[in-house]
Design an enzyme around this catalytic site. Structure first.
Site, short mmCIF file in Angstrom:
data_model
loop_
_atom_site.label_atom_id
_atom_site.label_comp_id
_atom_site.label_asym_id
_atom_site.label_seq_id
_atom_site.Cartn_x
_atom_site.Cartn_y
_atom_site.Cartn_z
N CYS A 333 0.84 -1.20 0.00
CA CYS A 333 0.00 0.00 0.00
C CYS A 333 0.88 1.25 0.00
O CYS A 333 1.52 1.56 -1.00
CB CYS A 333 -0.98 -0.03 1.17
SG CYS A 333 -2.36 1.13 0.96
N HIS A 429 -3.56 -5.32 0.99
CA HIS A 429 -3.36 -5.68 2.39
C HIS A 429 -3.79 -7.14 2.56
O HIS A 429 -4.67 -7.63 1.86
CB HIS A 429 -4.21 -4.80 3.30
CG HIS A 429 -3.75 -3.39 3.39
ND1 HIS A 429 -2.59 -3.04 4.05
CD2 HIS A 429 -4.30 -2.24 2.92
CE1 HIS A 429 -2.44 -1.73 3.99
NE2 HIS A 429 -3.45 -1.21 3.29
#
Length: 499
Positions: A333, A429
Site C-alpha cells: 500500500c 493488504h
C-alpha cells in the site's frame, strides 16, 4: 425480543478487551446464538473492509468472523484514523466523513456522533440474539468522561451488563479496579455486574485472598481470572506493537531475517503476522538504520500518510540502504507508493506538498485523489494460476510509467502492483494471509540464500483463524463462571461442545 447485551470495559487501554470480546463472540456462536460485536467509536490504524466496501476497526471485523456473521458498519459506526499530529480522519459508517483535530472532534462532532452510534447498536439489537460491546480506554477518564461515547453511554443505550476488565500483567490490578469504580457515577457503577482479571501468569490460588477481599469491598462478583492467551488473533492498534509476538533474529538463530520498517504512521501492520508463523523466519520492526543490520528481506508496510512517512524514511537514512543492498524488498500500500518514481498530490490530500520524488525502485507513479478506495478484492498472481485475496484501503491511484511485470491480474480485468527483480509492490493488504503464497515467497528467499525450501503444504488462513477463535473461547470458558455470566445478562444458559 431485543438482543441481550454484555459490554467489556477496561480499567485502561490494552487490558485485553478486544481479545475477550472475540472469545465471547465465538462462545455465544458456539452456543447457537446469533451474536454481533459492537464498538461505537474506534481509534485504530488497523482497519477492516466489509463486503460492501465499508471501513471499520479491525477488531470488529475479526469479532464478526469469530461470531460467524458478516461484518457491517453498524458494528463500528465511527472510526478515527490518526493522520497527522493531532489530526484524524473521521470515518462514519465505513466512508470518509472529514478530517478533524482532536479538539474539534471533542467540541463539535461528539454530539453528532452519539445518535449515529445509538441508532447503530439499536439496529443490531433488533437483528441479533446477543450483542457483545467493547469499550475504549477506561470509562473513568475524568477529563473525557462527559464527552465519552464509547463506554457508559453505549452501555446505557444497549441496556448492557458491564464487565470490568483489569490487566494483572501490568501490576496494580486491585487499585485499578477499585479506583475505576470509585470514579464512576452511581448509575454507571450500577451497570458493572462483574469483574474479570486478565492476562494472569501463575498460580490462581495465590490470588484467592485478594479476590475474596475485592468482592467484599466492591460488592461485585469476580467472574474469573483469565490466563495470558498466546492466541494468534490480530491486534487492533499501534499500542499492541510493543507486545507483538515477534521472532527477533539473534546470532543467526533464524534462517531468514525479515526487517519491517516501523513508519511513524504505520497502518495495518497485521499484514506481517503470517510471516511470524513461518519456520526459520525471524521478524522484527526497525526504526533506525542502525537497527536494520543485515536482513534478507525488508518490508515497507502501509501508512496513513505516505508523503510524511517517506520524508521520515529519508531523514532516517533508509533510502540509501534500500538502494545499495542486495535484499528482497516488499512494499504494501503506502510502502508500494514510496517505491515508485513520483508521488503527485495536486489537491493536497496528503499534506501541503504537491510533488514528491519516490525511491525510484519501481516504474510507477502515484497521484493522490480525494476518494478513498476500500474494497475486498482478488486476482491471479501474474504468470501463475494461483488466486490471491486481500483488501484495498488507499487514496492514491497508481500507474506504470513503462512496461513491467504486474503482481496480480485482478478479476475485473485491471492489474495490481509491480515486480522488478526481487522488489515487489502491491496495494493488497492481507497478501501474506494467503498462506500458500507466503510459503512460496519464503522458499524463494531461502533458495536465493542457498537454503533448502520448506514443505509447500500449509494450513489455510481460514483453518488457522478458526482454530484461534476456538482456542480463545475454550480458554475463556475454562476461566470464567459462565453460569454467573448468563445470569447477569438475563440469558438462557446453553452449553457448548467444548464445555
Amino acid at each position: 425480543m431485543p438482543a441481550k447485551a454484555v459490554m467489556i470495559q477496561g480499567t485502561s487501554s490494552d487490558v485485553g478487551k478486544s481479545m475477550l470480546a472475540t472469545a465471547l463472540c465465538r462462545h455465544f456462536s458456539n452456543a447457537g446464538y446469533r451474536v454481533a460485536p459492537f464498538k461505537s467509536q474506534n481509534m485504530a490504524l488497523n482497519s477492516y473492509v466489509t463486503v460492501s466496501g465499508g471501513e471499520i476497526g479491525r477488531a470488529q471485523g475479526v469479532q464478526a468472523e469469530a461470531a460467524r456473521v458478516e461484518a457491517t458498519t453498524d458494528m463500528n459506526p465511527i472510526l478515527l484514523k490518526p493522520k497527522q499530529d493531532m489530526m484524524s480522519e473521521i470515518i462514519v459508517h465505513g466512508k470518509h466523513h472529514l478530517n478533524m483535530t482532536a479538539k474539534s472532534y471533542r467540541n463539535d462532532f461528539v454530539d453528532e456522533a452519539l445518535p449515529i452510534a445509538v441508532e447503530a447498536v439499536q439496529r443490531l439489537k433488533e437483528s441479533y440474539d446477543v450483542i457483545v460491546l467493547e469499550g475504549a480506554g477506561s470509562p473513568a477518564e475524568i477529563n473525557l468522561k462527559a464527552r465519552d461515547i464509547a463506554n457508559m453511554k453505549m452501555a446505557h443505550a444497549a441496556d448492557a451488563a458491564v464487565i470490568l476488565v483489569a490487566d494483572i500483567d501490568r501490576g496494580g490490578v486491585f487499585a485499578s479496579i477499585v479506583g475505576t469504580l470509585a470514579l464512576l457515577d452511581e448509575d454507571e457503577r450500577a451497570r458493572v455486574k462483574g469483574i474479570i482479571i486478565n492476562k494472569f501468569r501463575g498460580m490462581k490460588e495465590l490470588l484467592d485472598d485478594g479476590l475474596e477481599w475485592l468482592e467484599q469491598y466492591t460488592g461485585i462478583p469476580v467472574l474469573g481470572v483469565v490466563p495470558y492467551m498466546d492466541v494468534q488473533i490480530e491486534a487492533e492498534d499501534s499500542l499492541a506493537l510493543s507486545a507483538l509476538r515477534l521472532k527477533r533474529p539473534k546470532d543467526n538463530e533464524f534462517d531468514l531475517d525479515v526487517a519491517v520498517i516501523q513508519l511513524p504512521r504505520i497502518s495495518n501492520f497485521t499484514d506481517i503476522d503470517p510471516l511470524m508463523d513461518e519456520p526459520g523466519v525471524g521478524v522484527r520492526f526497525v526504526k533506525t538504520v542502525a537497527e536494520l543490520k543485515n536482513p534478507d528481506v525488508i518490508i515497507i508496510p502501509g501508512t496513513k500518510n505516505t508523503i510524511d512517512d517517506l520524508a521520515w524514511l529519508r531523514a532516517q537514512g533508509f533510502e540509501e540502504e534500500l538502494t545499495i543492498r542486495d535484499v528482497a524488498i516488499v512494499g504494501i500500500c503506502g510502502g508500494y507508493q514510496m517505491l515508485g518514481q513520483s508521488l503527485y498530490d495536486p489537491d493536497f490530500v496528503e499534506g501541503n506538498v504537491d510533488y514528491t520524488e519516490g525511491l525510484r525502485l519501481l516504474p510507477i507513479e502515484t497521484t493522490f485523489v480525494g476518494e478513498k478506495k476500500t474494497v475486498q478484492n482478488s486476482g491471479i498472481r501474474f504468470g501463475t494460476n494461483e488466486r490471491l485475496t486481500g483488501y484495498e484501503i488507499h487514496l492514491g491511484r497508481t500507474k506504470h510509467t513503462h512496461l513491467c511485470e504486474p503482481f496480480l491480474l485482478l478479476d475485473d480485468g485491471r492489474t495490481d502492483g509491480a515486480v522488478v527483480g526481487r522488489i515487489l509492490g502491491t496495494y493488497f493488504h492481507g497478501i501474506f494471509h494467503n498462506r500458500t503464497f507466503t510459503r512460496q515467497m519464503v522458499n524463494e528467499w531461502r533458495i536465493y540464500k542457498g537454503l533448502a525450501p520448506l514443505d509447500a503444504a500449509v494450513k489455510s488462513e481460514k483453518e488457522l483463524r478458526e482454530h484461534a477463535y476456538n482456542v480463545a473461547a475454550e480458554q475463556f470458558e475454562q476461566a470464567v463462571d459462565l453460569e454467573k455470566l448468563y445470569e447477569i445478562m438475563g440469558l438462557e444458559r446453553v452449553a457448548t461442545i467444548s464445555e
